[in-house]
Design an enzyme around this catalytic site. Structure first.
Site, PDB file in Angstrom:
ATOM      1  N   SER A  81      -2.614   3.979  -3.584  1.00  0.00           N
ATOM      2  CA  SER A  81      -1.411   4.364  -2.752  1.00  0.00           C
ATOM      3  C   SER A  81      -0.991   5.908  -3.228  1.00  0.00           C
ATOM      4  O   SER A  81      -1.148   6.737  -4.396  1.00  0.00           O
ATOM      5  CB  SER A  81      -0.486   4.084  -0.895  1.00  0.00           C
ATOM      6  OG  SER A  81      -1.398   4.693  -0.387  1.00  0.00           O
ATOM      7  N   ASP A 114     -11.165   0.434   3.560  1.00  0.00           N
ATOM      8  CA  ASP A 114      -9.775   1.833   3.170  1.00  0.00           C
ATOM      9  C   ASP A 114     -10.813   2.652   4.373  1.00  0.00           C
ATOM     10  O   ASP A 114     -10.492   3.679   3.942  1.00  0.00           O
ATOM     11  CB  ASP A 114      -9.148   1.846   1.762  1.00  0.00           C
ATOM     12  CG  ASP A 114      -8.215   2.855   2.404  1.00  0.00           C
ATOM     13  OD1 ASP A 114      -7.357   3.405   2.867  1.00  0.00           O
ATOM     14  OD2 ASP A 114      -7.641   2.560   0.874  1.00  0.00           O
ATOM     15  N   HIS A 166      -7.069  -0.191   3.726  1.00  0.00           N
ATOM     16  CA  HIS A 166      -5.655   0.344   2.622  1.00  0.00           C
ATOM     17  C   HIS A 166      -4.816  -0.904   2.509  1.00  0.00           C
ATOM     18  O   HIS A 166      -4.374  -0.498   0.892  1.00  0.00           O
ATOM     19  CB  HIS A 166      -4.687   1.308   3.427  1.00  0.00           C
ATOM     20  CG  HIS A 166      -4.141   1.857   2.376  1.00  0.00           C
ATOM     21  ND1 HIS A 166      -5.153   2.965   2.171  1.00  0.00           N
ATOM     22  CD2 HIS A 166      -3.144   2.704   2.307  1.00  0.00           C
ATOM     23  CE1 HIS A 166      -3.929   3.513   0.991  1.00  0.00           C
ATOM     24  NE2 HIS A 166      -2.574   3.115   1.564  1.00  0.00           N
TER      25      HIS A 166
END
Lengths: 379, 379
Positions: B157, B323, B356
């Site tokens: 991320s 995600d 995610h």
């Protein structure tokens, strides 16, 4: 000089009010009395009283679906692209009824109305409403208007859920059910977004447990945040990208927390601000709860086909490809249940970039499809 | 009786602190002095000083990535599933460095630190940080540790964005760049969610323009809402559905606004509450801004391949099918740019239901892929 409205506009309309003294028994176990519904009508009821169409609104909608309240009104009703002479919901053929639901904040009895028990605004004491409750109140309005059967009940999103509920609650009173961008019930993610919106309102210090009116304030921050979250879920990622991209408000970055750097931030803040100035916080809570609670299959152990077995209407379902709030798969769940129940159903998935919002927009293929379906309905 | 840690655990770890008196010039035009970074290390730096791996954390992460701070610590570091003897980031082969970024709230200089200019906590006066700023500070930490080149920089991320930035800012100092569930820049929808989180904090009356510490309060409501919104975007719709469905907290519906009806509501409230008790509101604002501002292609008129032309690292990109915060398509944008720039790149799209959040979870295929890539790296 008198204003001339477009030929396909219903023109000037005047809201009407229906008062009811008889208590309305609600799903929550409480009852409401007295109560009133504000509504508008477009077109003319035929002598057989067979050409009436009911429009059901979504979360932040109201009775003003078409035409103008004043000659100088800037924007017409929220579904003016669909309702009018020559439009898909053709007022030359149909008598259209559009109401503000109970619990709303546009004239029908709601949290801002006076509670006869206390002499003050209901506020948070207003009973929680369900889709079934709304449909029940709409049936009493139909009685009042002398409409024993709707040619069609039509709605998008939460409005589509009401159309669906009509086919279950009053199978004899609805010939066609048109449910657009709807879902048979919310997903955990849908409920989660609603919960964020509710917490934003409930934790706003200006909410005062729902009795902000007596304090002379409005929980603007909470309403603003609730609307901002909502708006993100109404638009597709692509639509947002196309509308705003990473467009900057000014040439240079500000490197602080308060400035608006990107256009999408300014859009959201504007939408939130504007909404918080016109919408009632208790109504917002109530609408999200009605969404969460909607689950017609629950009466038959989760089997929607069994719940829909009683229905006699013909069904028309529509969804939009980029809608991620109620994606096409959710409409297909309804279609599958209807097919299993042996019902007559049409389904169209419309290629549109606008996300959930598409149901409110004049997308040619969508308007054509609606027009074509309604042409096939005998008034 | 001494606690025995699992064989593949790094066991007890003690955070260290690196102090810097030299001012750090930042992208915003301001500079920071003095400053400090809190970090942990696992494994042993080899005599050639060539086996060091840097772990970069995401929005709410910190330096404690593996092992335990105390024998009775209930949970190990946030990436303990990946770091340890015999794990994908194998501490028998690598010397792993994990830090808390500047602006954080876990020991590195941040908004809660004392501003030498005022003698009070920085609060909202702490400078806005960018990914470039962080990478610069990490390079100074590497100097301090005598590491002239990382065997790899790894992150998920926002951490993946730092890994990518390393390959651009210091091409000679990174042999492998592993960016997991990352994006080359935020979409309008990503920015919109960040903006909702920021507005929740900024409009909390307990925020006091960022100087809540002096008032002895914490903007808990704002932080709670920010975290709730964040959590929805970390999980896939499916993952939420599987985890909670429409599970009810009790048999009967309560029909009010305060009760928790569905399990997903209680989960979100708990996550929000817990987070608001441990995280700094100014840090949260700052982290979301760093995300918004990240746009390495901007230096080359939006052409990411041109920006990446300077890179010398080998790249490993990974994404997760469900995600929707940084979907596979965003990783593929990076892969495409790297290929256009003629770089060496591996890419794996991992089938995972967790959204995610998957990058933090011990998903077998994911750990195998990471293990396999890192096995191929000469220490």
């Amino acid at each position: 000089m008198p204003v001339v409205f477009a030929e396909d506009s219903v023109g000037l309309v005047t809201p009407q009010t229906a008062h009811f003294n008889e208590p309305l028994a609600l799903a929550c176990g409480r009852s409401l009395a007295p109560w009133q519904l504000v509504y508008e009508t477009y077109g003319t009821l035929n002598p057989a009283r067979s050409n009436a169409i009911l429009i059901c609104h979504a979360l932040s909608g109201h009775h003003h679906a078409a035409g103008f309240h004043r000659e100088d009104e800037r924007k017409p009703g929220w579904w003016d692209s669909c309702i009018g002479p020559g439009k898909p919901i053709d007022t030359r053929r149909f008598f259209v009824v559009s109401l503000n639901n109970l619990g709303g904040c546009n004239g029908s009895t709601g949290p801002a109305s006076i509670n006869p028990a206390s002499g003050k605004a209901y506020g948070a004491d207003f009973p929680v409403m369900t889709v079934e409750d709304w449909v029940k109140s709409q049936a009493l309005l139909a009685d009042r208007l002398g409409i024993s059967q709707w040619a069609a009940v039509i709605g998008g999103s939460l409005g589509g859920m009401q159309a669906l509920q009509w086919s279950i609650s009053y199978p004899e009173r609805i010939r066609h059910c048109v449910a657009i961008a709807a879902a048979p019930r919310l997903s955990a993610q849908n409920i989660a977004f609603n919960e964020v919106a509710r917490q934003a309102i409930l934790t706003d210090p200006d909410f005062f447990g729902g009795h902000f009116k007596e304090q002379g304030v409005v929980p603007k921050r909470g309403l603003m945040l609730a609307r901002m979250v909502g708006h993100i879920t109404y638009l597709s990622d692509d639509a947002m990208g196309e509308k705003f991209g990473r467009g900057l408000k000014s040439e240079k970055l500000n490197y602080d927390f308060h400035s608006v750097e990107f256009q999408v931030e300014s859009y959201l803040r504007y939408q939130g601000e504007e909404f918080s100035g016109r919408f009632d916080a208790n109504t917002y809570l109530l609408m999200t709860k009605a969404l969460d609670y909607f689950d017609p299959a629950a009466t038959h152990n989760g089997d929607l086909a069994k719940t829909l077995a009683v229905a006699k209407a013909h069904f028309c379902l529509m969804s939009f490809t980029t809608d991620w709030r109620f994606p096409p798969a959710r409409s297909r769940e309804i279609v599958d249940a209807l097919l299993r129940a042996g019902k007559n159903v049409s389904y169209l998935e419309i290629d549109a970039q606008q996300g959930h919002d598409a149901f409110l927009l004049p997308i040619p293929r969508y308007l054509q499809a609606l027009d074509s379906y309604l042409q096939g309905i005998a008034p």
